[in-house]
Write a protein that holds these residues in place. Structure first.
Motif, PDB file in Angstrom:
ATOM      1  N   ASN A  16      27.497  33.736  29.097  1.00 52.31           N
ATOM      2  CA  ASN A  16      28.880  34.090  28.776  1.00 52.31           C
ATOM      3  C   ASN A  16      29.032  34.481  27.317  1.00 52.31           C
ATOM      4  O   ASN A  16      29.739  35.428  26.987  1.00 52.31           O
ATOM      5  CB  ASN A  16      29.832  32.942  29.114  1.00 52.31           C
ATOM      6  CG  ASN A  16      30.011  32.766  30.600  1.00 52.31           C
ATOM      7  OD1 ASN A  16      29.847  33.706  31.364  1.00 52.31           O
ATOM      8  ND2 ASN A  16      30.335  31.561  31.014  1.00 52.31           N
ATOM      9  N   GLU A  83      38.510  40.449  33.286  1.00 52.71           N
ATOM     10  CA  GLU A  83      37.952  39.102  33.174  1.00 52.71           C
ATOM     11  C   GLU A  83      39.039  38.084  32.804  1.00 52.71           C
ATOM     12  O   GLU A  83      38.972  36.930  33.188  1.00 52.71           O
ATOM     13  CB  GLU A  83      36.829  39.063  32.135  1.00 52.71           C
ATOM     14  CG  GLU A  83      35.562  39.761  32.559  1.00 52.71           C
ATOM     15  CD  GLU A  83      34.808  39.020  33.649  1.00 52.71           C
ATOM     16  OE1 GLU A  83      34.732  37.779  33.610  1.00 52.71           O
ATOM     17  OE2 GLU A  83      34.301  39.697  34.552  1.00 52.71           O
ATOM     18  N   GLU A  84      40.055  38.520  32.044  1.00 53.06           N
ATOM     19  CA  GLU A  84      41.136  37.621  31.648  1.00 53.06           C
ATOM     20  C   GLU A  84      42.007  37.215  32.830  1.00 53.06           C
ATOM     21  O   GLU A  84      42.735  36.237  32.760  1.00 53.06           O
ATOM     22  CB  GLU A  84      42.033  38.297  30.602  1.00 53.06           C
ATOM     23  CG  GLU A  84      41.363  38.579  29.289  1.00 53.06           C
ATOM     24  CD  GLU A  84      42.267  39.356  28.342  1.00 53.06           C
ATOM     25  OE1 GLU A  84      43.473  39.526  28.641  1.00 53.06           O
ATOM     26  OE2 GLU A  84      41.767  39.809  27.303  1.00 53.06           O
ATOM     27  N   HIS A  85      41.965  37.988  33.904  1.00 53.15           N
ATOM     28  CA  HIS A  85      42.873  37.777  35.039  1.00 53.15           C
ATOM     29  C   HIS A  85      42.152  37.404  36.333  1.00 53.15           C
ATOM     30  O   HIS A  85      42.777  37.347  37.380  1.00 53.15           O
ATOM     31  CB  HIS A  85      43.684  39.060  35.279  1.00 53.15           C
ATOM     32  CG  HIS A  85      44.364  39.563  34.062  1.00 53.15           C
ATOM     33  ND1 HIS A  85      45.522  39.011  33.579  1.00 53.15           N
ATOM     34  CD2 HIS A  85      44.042  40.561  33.202  1.00 53.15           C
ATOM     35  CE1 HIS A  85      45.896  39.661  32.489  1.00 53.15           C
ATOM     36  NE2 HIS A  85      45.010  40.590  32.237  1.00 53.15           N
ATOM     37  N   LYS A  86      40.869  37.154  36.273  1.00 48.79           N
ATOM     38  CA  LYS A  86      40.098  36.983  37.507  1.00 48.79           C
ATOM     39  C   LYS A  86      40.448  35.736  38.310  1.00 48.79           C
ATOM     40  O   LYS A  86      40.137  35.662  39.481  1.00 48.79           O
ATOM     41  CB  LYS A  86      38.600  37.020  37.211  1.00 48.79           C
ATOM     42  CG  LYS A  86      38.086  35.862  36.400  1.00 48.79           C
ATOM     43  CD  LYS A  86      36.600  36.041  36.137  1.00 48.79           C
ATOM     44  CE  LYS A  86      36.056  34.907  35.305  1.00 48.79           C
ATOM     45  NZ  LYS A  86      34.650  35.110  34.994  1.00 48.79           N
ATOM     46  N   SER A  87      41.140  34.787  37.708  1.00 54.87           N
ATOM     47  CA  SER A  87      41.477  33.566  38.440  1.00 54.87           C
ATOM     48  C   SER A  87      42.785  33.703  39.223  1.00 54.87           C
ATOM     49  O   SER A  87      43.170  32.792  39.948  1.00 54.87           O
ATOM     50  CB  SER A  87      41.587  32.390  37.466  1.00 54.87           C
ATOM     51  OG  SER A  87      42.662  32.610  36.563  1.00 54.87           O
ATOM     52  N   ARG A  88      43.464  34.819  39.108  1.00 58.25           N
ATOM     53  CA  ARG A  88      44.763  35.023  39.759  1.00 58.25           C
ATOM     54  C   ARG A  88      44.617  35.655  41.139  1.00 58.25           C
ATOM     55  O   ARG A  88      43.695  36.422  41.396  1.00 58.25           O
ATOM     56  CB  ARG A  88      45.647  35.928  38.908  1.00 58.25           C
ATOM     57  CG  ARG A  88      45.904  35.425  37.528  1.00 58.25           C
ATOM     58  CD  ARG A  88      47.053  34.412  37.556  1.00 58.25           C
ATOM     59  NE  ARG A  88      47.530  34.158  36.210  1.00 58.25           N
ATOM     60  CZ  ARG A  88      47.228  33.073  35.528  1.00 58.25           C
ATOM     61  NH1 ARG A  88      46.458  32.155  36.056  1.00 58.25           N
ATOM     62  NH2 ARG A  88      47.713  32.894  34.331  1.00 58.25           N
ATOM     63  N   ASP A  89      45.577  35.358  42.017  1.00 56.03           N
ATOM     64  CA  ASP A  89      45.636  35.993  43.328  1.00 56.03           C
ATOM     65  C   ASP A  89      46.256  37.380  43.190  1.00 56.03           C
ATOM     66  O   ASP A  89      46.897  37.702  42.182  1.00 56.03           O
ATOM     67  CB  ASP A  89      46.457  35.144  44.296  1.00 56.03           C
ATOM     68  CG  ASP A  89      45.744  33.843  44.659  1.00 56.03           C
ATOM     69  OD1 ASP A  89      44.502  33.854  44.687  1.00 56.03           O
ATOM     70  OD2 ASP A  89      46.429  32.836  44.896  1.00 56.03           O
ATOM     71  N   ASP A  92      50.004  38.099  41.942  1.00 57.91           N
ATOM     72  CA  ASP A  92      50.168  37.500  40.621  1.00 57.91           C
ATOM     73  C   ASP A  92      49.393  38.264  39.553  1.00 57.91           C
ATOM     74  O   ASP A  92      49.869  38.420  38.429  1.00 57.91           O
ATOM     75  CB  ASP A  92      49.708  36.043  40.631  1.00 57.91           C
ATOM     76  CG  ASP A  92      50.551  35.173  41.546  1.00 57.91           C
ATOM     77  OD1 ASP A  92      51.721  35.535  41.788  1.00 57.91           O
ATOM     78  OD2 ASP A  92      50.042  34.140  42.018  1.00 57.91           O
ATOM     79  N   VAL A  93      48.210  38.740  39.889  1.00 59.16           N
ATOM     80  CA  VAL A  93      47.399  39.444  38.896  1.00 59.16           C
ATOM     81  C   VAL A  93      48.058  40.768  38.509  1.00 59.16           C
ATOM     82  O   VAL A  93      48.055  41.149  37.348  1.00 59.16           O
ATOM     83  CB  VAL A  93      45.941  39.648  39.362  1.00 59.16           C
ATOM     84  CG1 VAL A  93      45.829  40.720  40.414  1.00 59.16           C
ATOM     85  CG2 VAL A  93      45.044  39.986  38.188  1.00 59.16           C
ATOM     86  N   GLU A  96      50.924  39.926  36.179  1.00 61.55           N
ATOM     87  CA  GLU A  96      50.406  39.490  34.878  1.00 61.55           C
ATOM     88  C   GLU A  96      49.853  40.658  34.073  1.00 61.55           C
ATOM     89  O   GLU A  96      50.089  40.760  32.868  1.00 61.55           O
ATOM     90  CB  GLU A  96      49.316  38.435  35.073  1.00 61.55           C
ATOM     91  CG  GLU A  96      48.843  37.836  33.765  1.00 61.55           C
ATOM     92  CD  GLU A  96      47.913  36.667  33.982  1.00 61.55           C
ATOM     93  OE1 GLU A  96      46.891  36.603  33.269  1.00 61.55           O
ATOM     94  OE2 GLU A  96      48.187  35.813  34.841  1.00 61.55           O
TER      95      GLU A  96
END
Length: 110
Positions: A16, A83-89, A92-93, A96
Motif C-alpha cells: 500500500n 480508491e477513496e470510495h471503494k468501501s461504499r455501495d 452512495d458512492v 459521494e
C-alpha cells in the motif's frame, strides 16, 4: 526481526505504501519517467482515451501528471480517486463522488 504471523500484514502495508500516489505531490513531475516517449503529449490531445494496465504500472501517476499540466494551463480539473470510495455501495458512492467533486471544484451547492 519479523515473526511469521507478522509477515502478511507487513507485506500488505508495504504494498500500500509503495503504490500510493498523491496526485497533489509537487515533486511528482520531477520523479515521473515517461515509459513511452510522447505518451503525455498524446493523452493531452482533445480526444477520448482509455488508459488501462495492471496495478502499479503508473496509470494514476500518469493521470496526476496530466492533472498538473492542465491546471498549470489554467484548466479546471477534478481528479476522482476511486480508491477513496471503494468501501461504499453503488448509490452512495455516486453521491459521494459528486459531492466531493463539487466541493473540490468550488461550485455552489457543495
Amino acid at each position: 526481526m519479523l515473526q511469521r504471523d507478522q509477515l502478511e500484514p507487513f507485506k500488505t502495508a508495504l504494498t500500500n505504501a509503495l503504490r500510493t500516489t498523491k496526485h497533489d505531490d509537487d515533486a511528482l513531475s520531477d520523479r515521473f519517467i515517461e515509459l513511452t516517449p510522447g505518451l503525455i503529449t498524446s493523452l493531452e490531445a482533445n480526444v477520448n482515451h482509455l488508459l488501462t494496465g495492471r496495478r502499479g504500472v503508473g496509470k494514476s501517476t500518469t493521470l496526476s501528471i496530466l492533472h498538473q499540466r492542465a491546471e498549470s494551463k489554467g484548466r479546471r480539473v477534478i481528479f476522482v480517486d476511486v480508491e477513496e470510495h471503494k468501501s461504499r455501495d453503488y448509490p452512495d458512492v455516486l453521491i459521494e463522488i459528486i459531492s466531493t467533486s463539487s466541493a473540490r471544484s468550488g461550485r455552489p451547492g457543495s
